[in-house]
Structure formats: structure tokens, C-alpha cells
Design an enzyme around this catalytic site. Structure first.
Site, PDB file in Angstrom:
ATOM      1  N   THR A 129       0.818  -1.218   0.000  1.00  0.00           N
ATOM      2  CA  THR A 129       0.000   0.000   0.000  1.00  0.00           C
ATOM      3  C   THR A 129       0.852   1.269   0.000  1.00  0.00           C
ATOM      4  OG1 THR A 129      -1.655  -1.247   1.217  1.00  0.00           O
ATOM      5  CG2 THR A 129      -1.895   1.140   1.232  1.00  0.00           C
ATOM      6  N   GLU A 130       0.389   2.233  -0.782  1.00  0.00           N
ATOM      7  CA  GLU A 130       1.029   3.556  -0.841  1.00  0.00           C
ATOM      8  C   GLU A 130      -0.041   4.606  -0.578  1.00  0.00           C
ATOM      9  OE1 GLU A 130       2.963   3.907  -4.647  1.00  0.00           O
ATOM     10  OE2 GLU A 130       4.218   2.147  -4.256  1.00  0.00           O
ATOM     11  N   SER A 135      -6.558  -0.149  -2.694  1.00  0.00           N
ATOM     12  CA  SER A 135      -7.309  -1.177  -3.427  1.00  0.00           C
ATOM     13  C   SER A 135      -6.805  -1.271  -4.867  1.00  0.00           C
ATOM     14  CB  SER A 135      -8.796  -0.824  -3.450  1.00  0.00           C
ATOM     15  OG  SER A 135      -9.275  -0.675  -2.137  1.00  0.00           O
ATOM     16  N   ILE A 160       1.983  -0.264   6.876  1.00  0.00           N
ATOM     17  CA  ILE A 160       2.659  -1.566   6.745  1.00  0.00           C
ATOM     18  C   ILE A 160       2.758  -2.268   8.104  1.00  0.00           C
ATOM     19  CG2 ILE A 160       4.716  -2.774   5.878  1.00  0.00           C
ATOM     20  CD1 ILE A 160       2.870  -1.194   3.778  1.00  0.00           C
ATOM     21  N   GLU A 247      -3.973 -15.953   2.386  1.00  0.00           N
ATOM     22  CA  GLU A 247      -4.031 -14.710   3.153  1.00  0.00           C
ATOM     23  C   GLU A 247      -5.463 -14.451   3.652  1.00  0.00           C
ATOM     24  OE1 GLU A 247      -2.267 -11.698   0.746  1.00  0.00           O
ATOM     25  OE2 GLU A 247      -3.149 -10.061   1.916  1.00  0.00           O
ATOM     26  N   ARG A 273     -22.872 -10.775  36.442  1.00  0.00           N
ATOM     27  CA  ARG A 273     -23.355  -9.392  36.616  1.00  0.00           C
ATOM     28  C   ARG A 273     -24.854  -9.395  36.928  1.00  0.00           C
ATOM     29  NH1 ARG A 273     -21.851  -4.151  37.669  1.00  0.00           N
ATOM     30  NH2 ARG A 273     -23.312  -2.727  36.682  1.00  0.00           N
ATOM     31  N   GLN A 284     -34.519 -12.282  29.035  1.00  0.00           N
ATOM     32  CA  GLN A 284     -34.794 -12.966  27.760  1.00  0.00           C
ATOM     33  C   GLN A 284     -33.980 -12.344  26.615  1.00  0.00           C
ATOM     34  OE1 GLN A 284     -38.519 -12.548  25.507  1.00  0.00           O
ATOM     35  NE2 GLN A 284     -38.748 -14.750  25.707  1.00  0.00           N
ATOM     36  N   GLY A 369      -7.454  -6.795   1.344  1.00  0.00           N
ATOM     37  CA  GLY A 369      -8.465  -6.534   0.307  1.00  0.00           C
ATOM     38  C   GLY A 369      -9.736  -6.096   1.013  1.00  0.00           C
TER      39      GLY A 369
HETATM   40  C1  LIG Z   1      -3.981  -1.721  10.426  1.00  0.00           C
HETATM   41  C2  LIG Z   1      -3.666  -1.860   8.979  1.00  0.00           C
HETATM   42  C3  LIG Z   1      -2.712  -2.773   8.570  1.00  0.00           C
HETATM   43  C4  LIG Z   1      -2.386  -2.891   7.222  1.00  0.00           C
HETATM   44  N1  LIG Z   1      -1.363  -3.727   6.840  1.00  0.00           N
HETATM   45  C5  LIG Z   1      -0.901  -3.661   5.570  1.00  0.00           C
HETATM   46  C6  LIG Z   1       0.297  -4.347   5.197  1.00  0.00           C
HETATM   47  O1  LIG Z   1       0.912  -5.065   5.993  1.00  0.00           O
HETATM   48  N2  LIG Z   1       0.756  -4.214   3.935  1.00  0.00           N
HETATM   49  C7  LIG Z   1       0.109  -3.432   3.012  1.00  0.00           C
HETATM   50  O2  LIG Z   1       0.588  -3.340   1.890  1.00  0.00           O
HETATM   51  N3  LIG Z   1      -1.035  -2.773   3.329  1.00  0.00           N
HETATM   52  C8  LIG Z   1      -1.545  -2.858   4.579  1.00  0.00           C
HETATM   53  N4  LIG Z   1      -2.675  -2.179   4.929  1.00  0.00           N
HETATM   54  C9  LIG Z   1      -3.382  -1.402   3.912  1.00  0.00           C
HETATM   55  C10 LIG Z   1      -4.709  -2.013   3.504  1.00  0.00           C
HETATM   56  O3  LIG Z   1      -4.499  -3.197   2.787  1.00  0.00           O
HETATM   57  C11 LIG Z   1      -5.461  -0.928   2.700  1.00  0.00           C
HETATM   58  O4  LIG Z   1      -5.855   0.052   3.635  1.00  0.00           O
HETATM   59  C12 LIG Z   1      -6.646  -1.498   1.956  1.00  0.00           C
HETATM   60  O5  LIG Z   1      -6.236  -2.326   0.903  1.00  0.00           O
HETATM   61  C13 LIG Z   1      -7.549  -0.389   1.370  1.00  0.00           C
HETATM   62  O6  LIG Z   1      -6.801   0.540   0.662  1.00  0.00           O
HETATM   63  P1  LIG Z   1      -6.972   2.114   0.985  1.00  0.00           P
HETATM   64  O7  LIG Z   1      -6.824   2.284   2.444  1.00  0.00           O
HETATM   65  O8  LIG Z   1      -6.074   2.882   0.095  1.00  0.00           O
HETATM   66  O9  LIG Z   1      -8.477   2.421   0.618  1.00  0.00           O
HETATM   67  P2  LIG Z   1      -9.049   2.790  -0.820  1.00  0.00           P
HETATM   68  O10 LIG Z   1      -8.532   1.859  -1.822  1.00  0.00           O
HETATM   69  O11 LIG Z   1      -8.847   4.254  -1.037  1.00  0.00           O
HETATM   70  O12 LIG Z   1     -10.601   2.507  -0.589  1.00  0.00           O
HETATM   71  C14 LIG Z   1     -11.507   3.427   0.041  1.00  0.00           C
HETATM   72  C15 LIG Z   1     -12.908   2.837  -0.060  1.00  0.00           C
HETATM   73  O13 LIG Z   1     -13.267   2.711  -1.437  1.00  0.00           O
HETATM   74  C16 LIG Z   1     -13.656   1.385  -1.702  1.00  0.00           C
HETATM   75  N5  LIG Z   1     -13.275   0.987  -3.060  1.00  0.00           N
HETATM   76  C17 LIG Z   1     -12.051   1.032  -3.643  1.00  0.00           C
HETATM   77  N6  LIG Z   1     -12.095   0.484  -4.863  1.00  0.00           N
HETATM   78  C18 LIG Z   1     -13.374   0.082  -5.071  1.00  0.00           C
HETATM   79  C19 LIG Z   1     -14.061  -0.573  -6.137  1.00  0.00           C
HETATM   80  N7  LIG Z   1     -13.418  -0.935  -7.242  1.00  0.00           N
HETATM   81  N8  LIG Z   1     -15.382  -0.824  -5.988  1.00  0.00           N
HETATM   82  C20 LIG Z   1     -16.046  -0.480  -4.859  1.00  0.00           C
HETATM   83  N9  LIG Z   1     -15.442   0.130  -3.807  1.00  0.00           N
HETATM   84  C21 LIG Z   1     -14.123   0.401  -3.910  1.00  0.00           C
HETATM   85  C22 LIG Z   1     -12.897   0.538  -0.684  1.00  0.00           C
HETATM   86  O14 LIG Z   1     -13.519  -0.706  -0.508  1.00  0.00           O
HETATM   87  C23 LIG Z   1     -13.003   1.419   0.541  1.00  0.00           C
HETATM   88  O15 LIG Z   1     -14.248   1.230   1.155  1.00  0.00           O
HETATM   89  C24 LIG Z   1      -3.062  -2.087   6.267  1.00  0.00           C
HETATM   90  C25 LIG Z   1      -4.030  -1.172   6.683  1.00  0.00           C
HETATM   91  C26 LIG Z   1      -4.315  -1.032   8.018  1.00  0.00           C
HETATM   92  C27 LIG Z   1      -5.313   0.022   8.420  1.00  0.00           C
END
Ligand SMILES: Cc1cc2nc3c(=O)[nH]c(=O)nc-3n(C[C@H](O)[C@H](O)[C@H](O)COP(=O)(O)OP(=O)(O)OC[C@H]3O[C@@H](n4cnc5c(N)ncnc54)[C@H](O)[C@@H]3O)c2cc1C
Length: 382
Positions: A129-130, A135, A160, A247, A273, A284, A369
């Protein structure tokens, strides 16, 4: 006789492994959790202890330094942590990094890294992720440029897991920026004495407080050409896709175990409690809520176990794995919320397991994902 949620894949040997791991979790992880939650990471010592005792890379063959088990052992690790809301060691990410090496690495790469991951000398992380690519992974911008027999890596990663403690990071990079999926390669970066590599902030999350989730910066980080996973450019996206069922099942089994842990803790709580001269358990509403939760766990157990069996037989397809992740993480959110309600105000306190579980559960719908992406994967297979 009280309800029991038995796993179809448990056996004597797996039970013994579970008991050993649960003892370790109780004795060496749980007592330090509060401190780790304040610090934002569990520290290297816990990883090394887990490695020393054979609790890392449990499903990696012995010839590469692993414990020679299978997915059942890996699942046990996640279940016993999830049911106690101990999320500090991201063993899932560590194991997935090891799987990339096992499934796609050259013999030399496996020899160099797998035994050290298994011993906990190196903590593994995966940097996909960047800030501008979550996504939509193919939009990533981190660049690995070939220069002679080296690659120079430049870019920024965020969110990360294990990012602060990591000794080995699988950095998802573009070797050909003109391409999308076919331009992606996985680079193996050792963080110790690594000029140009920097860990940024330890991110302040609402849950999973003891897990180090970090920003990472790469500024012309050079690695030898042998650190390209599999040593063929442009295969990264497909290498990542290959391991997605594994995964997603790790998230699925963890989510269901968290539901079981939350249910057990809530039963205990509502039985002791009192309100209006009786135990909360005797209202209930409480009995019906617990009956609903027990039913969800029992139904979920049947589905998740069938997925585990398929994974063990190498027959789990991407859409079914996505269903497991989607269903279990959504159910975990609903169930933990309902069970927290039965605790009243105490449920909102971090000192109560259910409160910590509530905050921890939220991420399961987003990482590995996002669940909207799971629905896309499932919908494509219809
Ligand atoms: C605690 C934590 C640990 C993590 N660990 C890792 C790690 O170890 N390595 C790593 O690489 N990443 C890691 N991540 C990142 C994580 O995988 C991403 O946050 C995630 O994939 C979503 O990407 P984003 O945050 O950029 O959201 P975005 O991609 O910006 O998405 C925002 C919203 O839009 C929705 N969206 C996006 N595309 C679509 C589509 N095509 N159709 C419908 N809806 C869509 C998404 O579902 C979401 O609801 C971590 C994140 C957290 C918070």
C-alpha cells in the site's frame, strides 16, 4: 452439556500444538500486552522467543528451516491470539512473506531468508500500500530501477504491518512504469544497515494498538539483482495473487475465533453481573442475543472449516476464499458489537476484552483486500 464449536480439522497432534501455543500466548504475550499497546509494538524479543520455540513459519517445510506443519498449525496461531485480542505480532504477514519466498523464490533466496524468518531473527513485512494506491494496487509508484547488477528502489509505503520491527520487507515495486500488472515485481529488502531506508511514523490506530503499523520510505535503496523475487521481472502481481486464498483464510479463521472468544467472555460476564435482582444472563433479551450469536458461530464454523479443508487439499478457489474473508469479518463486526452491548459501560473500557475486540475487529473489513473488493472477486466468478 455446554455448546462446543469443534473444528473438523483438529486432531490429537494439532490439539497438542494448540495447547503449547496457548501456554506461550498466556505466559509470554498476554502479560506484556498492555505495555506493548502503549509502545505501539511488541519488540523483537517476543519474535525471537516465538522463533526459538518453533512457533514461526510453522507451515514451511523443515528443509527450509520451518516446522513442517500445514495450514492447520498456522490457523491455530491466529485463533489463539484472536480469541484473546492479542494482535501485536502480525504473524499472518510474516507467514505470507515466507510463502512468497517458498512458492516463488529461488533456492538461494529460500536458503538466505526462510531459516532466519523461522527463527524470528528477521521479522517479515509486505509493503504494497502507498498513499495513492490501496485497493487499486496497480497504480503504485514505488520504482525499482535496474542499474547494472543492482536495483535502486525509490518510493513511499504506508499502513505496513510489522513495518517498525521488520528485518525483511517484500517491497511491491514497478520495474516497468509503462505497464500496470505486468510492470510489478517483488523486491526483497533487508532493513539492517540499509542506506536510504527509513521507517516513518508508527501510525496511531483506533485498534490493534500493540501492532506496529508504519510508514516506510525508500530513497535510492540499492539491492543486488538477486533480491528480485524469483529473479524474473514483471511477475510480482501474479505472485501476490497466487497467495490470496491463504491470506484471506488467515483473516477468516481469526475473525471466527475472535467471535468465539468474545462469546465465551460474554457468557462469563452476564452470568455474574446482576441487575434488578437477577443475573443479566437471565433476561430474555440476553438469552436470545446469545442464542443468535451461538447460531452464527456454529454456521460460520461449518463454512470456514470447509474452506480450511479445501485449502489443505489445495482446492480453495479465490472466490470462495473471498467469501470466507467477507462473511467472517462482517459477522465478527456484528457479533462483537452485540456482545459489547451486553457488557453495558464496562464493554466500552479497554481493560475489558470485549472493548479491545470491538476496536480490533474493524480493520478485518478493510485490510487483506477491502470487503467491497471481495464482493467484486465473488461477483466476477458468478
Ligand atoms: C492496520 C492496517 C494494517 C495494514 N497492513 C498492511 C500491510 O501489511 N501491507 C500493506 O501493503 N497494506 C496494509 N494495509 C493497507 C490495507 O491493505 C489498505 O488500507 C486497503 O487495501 C484499502 O486501501 P486504501 O486504504 O487505500 O483504501 P481505498 O482503496 O482508497 O478505498 C476506500 C474505499 O473505497 C472502496 N473501493 C475502492 N475500490 C473500489 C471498487 N473498485 N469498488 C467499490 N469500492 C471500492 C474501498 O472498498 C473502501 O471502502 C493495512 C491497513 C491497516 C489500516
Amino acid at each position: 452439556m455446554p455448546l462446543e464449536f469443534k473444528r473438523s480439522w483438529n486432531g490429537e497432534e494439532v490439539d497438542a500444538f494448540r495447547n503449547n501455543w496457548a501456554r506461550f500466548v498466556e505466559a509470554e504475550m498476554a502479560p506484556h500486552d498492555e505495555e506493548a499497546r502503549h509502545r505501539g509494538h511488541v519488540g523483537h524479543e517476543l519474535w525471537r522467543r516465538a522463533g526459538e520455540l518453533g512457533f514461526l513459519c510453522v507451515d514451511i517445510p523443515e528443509e527450509w528451516g520451518g516446522a513442517g506443519g500445514d495450514f492447520r498449525h498456522e490457523a491455530v496461531l491466529h485463533e489463539e491470539m484472536a480469541r484473546r485480542a492479542l494482535g501485536g505480532m502480525s504473524i499472518g504477514v510474516h507467514s505470507i512473506a515466507a510463502h512468497y519466498l517458498l512458492n516463488h523464490g529461488t533456492d538461494d533466496q529460500k536458503r538466505r531468508y526462510l531459516p532466519r524468518l523461522a527463527k524470528g531473527e528477521l521479522v517479515g513485512a509486505i509493503a504494497m500500500t502507498e498513499p495513492g494506491a490501496g485497493s487499486d494496487l496497480q497504480a503504485l509508484r514505488t520504482r525499482a530501477e535496474k542499474r547494472g547488477n543492482q536495483y535502486a528502489i525509490t518510493g513511499q509505503k504506508t499502513f505496513i504491518s510489522n513495518g517498525y520491527l521488520a528485518g525483511l520487507i517484500v517491497v511491491v515495486s514497478k520495474t516497468d512504469p509503462a505497464e500496470r500488472a505486468r510492470g510489478i515485481s517483488l523486491m526483497l529488502v533487508e532493513t539492517q544497515d540499509c542506506p536510504g531506508f527509513r521507517v516513518g511514523r508508527l501510525l496511531d490506530k483506533i485498534g490493534k494498538k500493540s501492532q506496529d503499523t508504519a510508514e516506510l520510505f525508500f530513497d535510492e535503496v540499492t539491492v543486488p539483482a538477486e533480491n528480485l523475487l524469483g529473479e524474473v521481472e514483471g511477475k510480482g502481481f501474479y505472485q501476490l495473487m497466487d497467495d490470496l486464498p491463504y491470506e484471506r483464510m488467515l483473516i477468516g479463521v481469526g475473525a471466527l475465533a475472535a467471535m468465539e472468544g468474545a462469546y465465551a467472555a460474554t457468557l462469563d460476564y452476564v452470568r455474574q453481573r446482576q441487575a434488578f435482582g437477577q443475573a443479566i444472563a437471565d433476561f430474555q433479551n440476553t438469552r436470545f442475543k446469545l442464542a443468535e450469536v451461538a447460531t452464527q458461530i456454529a454456521v460460520g464454523r461449518a463454512f470456514i472449516d470447509s474452506c480450511v479443508e479445501k485449502l489443505l487439499a489445495n482446492e480453495l478457489d479465490a472466490a470462495t476464499a473471498a467469501m470466507a474473508k467477507l462473511w467472517a469479518s462482517e459477522a465478527e463486526g456484528r457479533v462483537v458489537d452485540e456482545l459489547l452491548q451486553l457488557h453495558g459501560g464496562y464493554g466500552y473500557m479497554n481493560e475489558f476484552l470485549i472493548g479491545r475486540m470491538y476496536a480490533d475487529a474493524r480493520i478485518a473489513r478493510i485490510y487483506g483486500g477491502a470487503n467491497e473488493i471481495m464482493k467484486e472477486v465473488i461477483a466476477r466468478a458468478l
